[in-house]
Design a protein around this motif. Structure first.
Motif, mmCIF file in Angstrom:
data_model
loop_
_atom_site.group_PDB
_atom_site.id
_atom_site.type_symbol
_atom_site.label_atom_id
_atom_site.label_comp_id
_atom_site.label_asym_id
_atom_site.label_seq_id
_atom_site.Cartn_x
_atom_site.Cartn_y
_atom_site.Cartn_z
ATOM 1 N N VAL A 58 0.835 -1.205 0.000
ATOM 2 C CA VAL A 58 0.000 0.000 0.000
ATOM 3 C C VAL A 58 0.871 1.257 0.000
ATOM 4 N N SER A 59 2.111 1.138 0.488
ATOM 5 C CA SER A 59 3.019 2.280 0.465
ATOM 6 C C SER A 59 3.373 2.673 -0.962
ATOM 7 N N HIS A 60 3.524 1.695 -1.858
ATOM 8 C CA HIS A 60 3.780 2.004 -3.269
ATOM 9 C C HIS A 60 2.687 2.923 -3.821
ATOM 10 N N ARG B 272 5.314 8.349 -10.532
ATOM 11 C CA ARG B 272 6.687 8.855 -10.496
ATOM 12 C C ARG B 272 7.596 8.052 -11.424
ATOM 13 N N SER B 273 7.369 6.732 -11.499
ATOM 14 C CA SER B 273 8.164 5.907 -12.417
ATOM 15 C C SER B 273 7.896 6.283 -13.869
ATOM 16 N N ALA C 51 14.307 0.421 -6.613
ATOM 17 C CA ALA C 51 14.547 1.738 -6.017
ATOM 18 C C ALA C 51 13.372 2.170 -5.150
ATOM 19 N N ALA C 52 12.142 1.893 -5.609
ATOM 20 C CA ALA C 52 10.954 2.229 -4.818
ATOM 21 C C ALA C 52 10.916 1.417 -3.528
ATOM 22 N N ASP C 53 11.315 0.140 -3.596
ATOM 23 C CA ASP C 53 11.371 -0.687 -2.395
ATOM 24 C C ASP C 53 12.369 -0.122 -1.388
ATOM 25 N N CYS C 54 13.500 0.376 -1.880
ATOM 26 C CA CYS C 54 14.489 0.966 -0.974
ATOM 27 C C CYS C 54 13.917 2.191 -0.261
ATOM 28 N N PRO D 104 22.992 4.696 0.799
ATOM 29 C CA PRO D 104 22.677 5.454 2.016
ATOM 30 C C PRO D 104 21.173 5.454 2.295
ATOM 31 N N PRO D 105 20.784 5.566 3.553
ATOM 32 C CA PRO D 105 19.357 5.607 3.896
ATOM 33 C C PRO D 105 18.763 6.989 3.667
ATOM 34 N N GLY D 106 17.422 7.068 3.765
ATOM 35 C CA GLY D 106 16.727 8.349 3.798
ATOM 36 C C GLY D 106 16.549 9.042 2.477
ATOM 37 N N GLN D 107 16.690 8.336 1.351
ATOM 38 C CA GLN D 107 16.559 8.980 0.051
ATOM 39 C C GLN D 107 15.280 8.528 -0.650
ATOM 40 N N LEU D 108 14.986 9.176 -1.775
ATOM 41 C CA LEU D 108 13.794 8.880 -2.551
ATOM 42 C C LEU D 108 14.113 7.909 -3.688
#
Length: 425
Positions: free
Chosen positions: A83-85, A93-94, A115-118, A144-148
């Motif tokens: 559901v987050s996707h 966005r893709s 990339a979306a899963d990350c 790295p964490p915290g990116q889009l």
């Protein structure tokens, strides 16, 4: 006939809806702000998907065999993941990234899914939500964490070390690529665009009402979801496209693809000309006449600008400026943008600072209340001015002088009022 000869032996059991819905209920209990979205999904039994997947119309396709072998706690994590996707509009966005970067084919869509899963899995698990087996996180790819999603997409390629991720398929709701097993826009139980927006709004309301109960990624998403669409963003997009199509702007040479003219010069390798997204410098008015709320709005606009250049945060810089501009801040840095200032206003220094940067911008965007002198000569790049709203604009100016009336933005700048509907001037 013995058990080994039974033809029904390899036939998957019917979908265990009791177990599946128990997992959804657990997900809603530990992430109550996502409950509206979780219960908006319509489940579809499917033996085509490896685990669970979603389409862009908010249907959730579920493998009976996967439900049978997966504990309820892990299923709850998969519910939240899928559901987050949809909430984060990864399919839309893709599609935009694919158009802007010229990415085609299933392999590139798989990269978008990864990339979306990350982006999602970075901070979604824990605190009552079990991480599903095989979930891809940034650290899985040494990122790295915290990116889009758009940031992660630039930092890895598919290769021999990633065969273990070839099975990944979260559906068109994750990467925008339609599947053969999708029911499509005319299938039953899909949500309209208006219904999807309503679900997102309710979820954003729940997150904003109790901000201490949501991870940073969801707080960032909710803030942008509540931020009303600004008509000036379309103007910026037009200015960016204009800058990119101008002669010499957004162009560079590369030896990665030799020029066809090399054939006419034996023994010499000539570089070819390639087009890149334009560089954008954002000058933010930090003088005392600009409120904290307007500065917060400016930071949201900076994020929108980064998306307008295809997610290339490395091509966007920010110049805070009141009566003086002290530094040029690269947006690709992890730390926050320090909006220092509070004095008078002279954005001419901001223009000068932006244009003296080692990599000169193709577009300068100025976010201001308009109480500033402007450069006399036209800068050697496109300029967009976003004006913060002021009631009775020409009757309430006061910068220590009751007779002070600032100059209107120059004719060479494209101007629009931020936060209101008037057309660009």
């Amino acid at each position: 006939m013995n058990a080994d000869q039974d033809p029904r032996r390899d036939v998957p059991a019917a979908l265990d809806l009791d177990k599946l819905f128990a997992a959804r209920l657990h997900a809603a209990r530990v992430r109550p702000y996502l409950a509206t979205a979780l219960f908006a999904l319509h489940t579809v039994e499917s033996r085509w998907v490896p685990t669970m997947a979603v389409d862009r119309h908010w249907r959730c396709y579920v493998s009976p065999a996967f439900v049978e072998r997966t504990p309820v706690e892990e299923l709850a994590g998969v519910w939240v993941h899928e559901v987050s996707h949809l909430l984060r509009d990864h399919h839309g966005r893709s599609d935009r990234v694919a158009r802007e970067r010229g990415l085609t084919g299933p392999g590139e869509r798989l990269r978008m899914n990864i990339a979306a899963d990350c982006e999602i899995n970075d901070d979604v698990f824990g605190e009552g939500l079990t991480r599903p087996e095989g979930a891809v996180e940034p650290k899985t790819l040494r990122l790295p964490p915290g990116q889009l999603m758009e940031d992660y997409l630039r930092q890895f390629r598919l290769g021999p070390g990633m065969q273990d991720l070839a099975w990944l398929d979260c559906g068109s709701g994750a990467d925008g690529l339609d599947r053969e097993w999708d029911l499509g826009p005319d299938g039953a139980h899909g949500l309209s665009a208006q219904e999807q927006d309503a679900v997102r709004f309710r979820v954003a309301q729940g997150i904003s009402a109790r901000p201490g109960h949501a991870p940073q990624g969801w707080l960032r998403w909710a803030e942008e979801a509540f931020h009303p669409p600004q008509p000036w963003r379309e103007l910026l997009g037009a200015a960016v496209r204009s800058a990119a199509s101008g002669t010499g702007a957004g162009e560079d040479y590369t030896y990665g693809r030799p020029s066809r003219r090399s054939a006419s010069v034996p023994g010499v390798v000539l570089p070819s000309l390639r087009r890149r997204p334009p560089r954008v410098s954002v000058v933010i008015d930090t003088s005392g006449s600009v409120s904290d709320a307007e500065l917060g709005s400016a930071l949201l606009e900076v994020a929108a600008i980064a998306r307008a250049v295809g997610g290339r945060r490395d091509l966007v810089t920010v110049v805070p400026c009141d009566a003086a501009a002290q530094f040029v801040h690269p947006l690709c840095r992890g730390e926050g943008i320090p909006l220092l200032g509070g004095g008078g206003t002279d954005l001419r220094t901001g223009f000068a600072k932006a244009l003296r940067a080692p990599l000169r911008p193709d577009v300068v965007v100025v976010l201001t209340d308009g109480q500033t002198p402007w450069p006399v000569t036209r800068p050697p790049c496109r300029t967009v001015v976003g004006l913060f709203p002021r009631q009775h604009r020409r009757r309430t100016w006061n910068e220590n002088d009751p007779d002070y009336v600032p100059d209107a933005p120059p004719a060479w700048a494209r101007v629009v009022d931020i936060g209101s509907a008037p057309a660009a001037r």
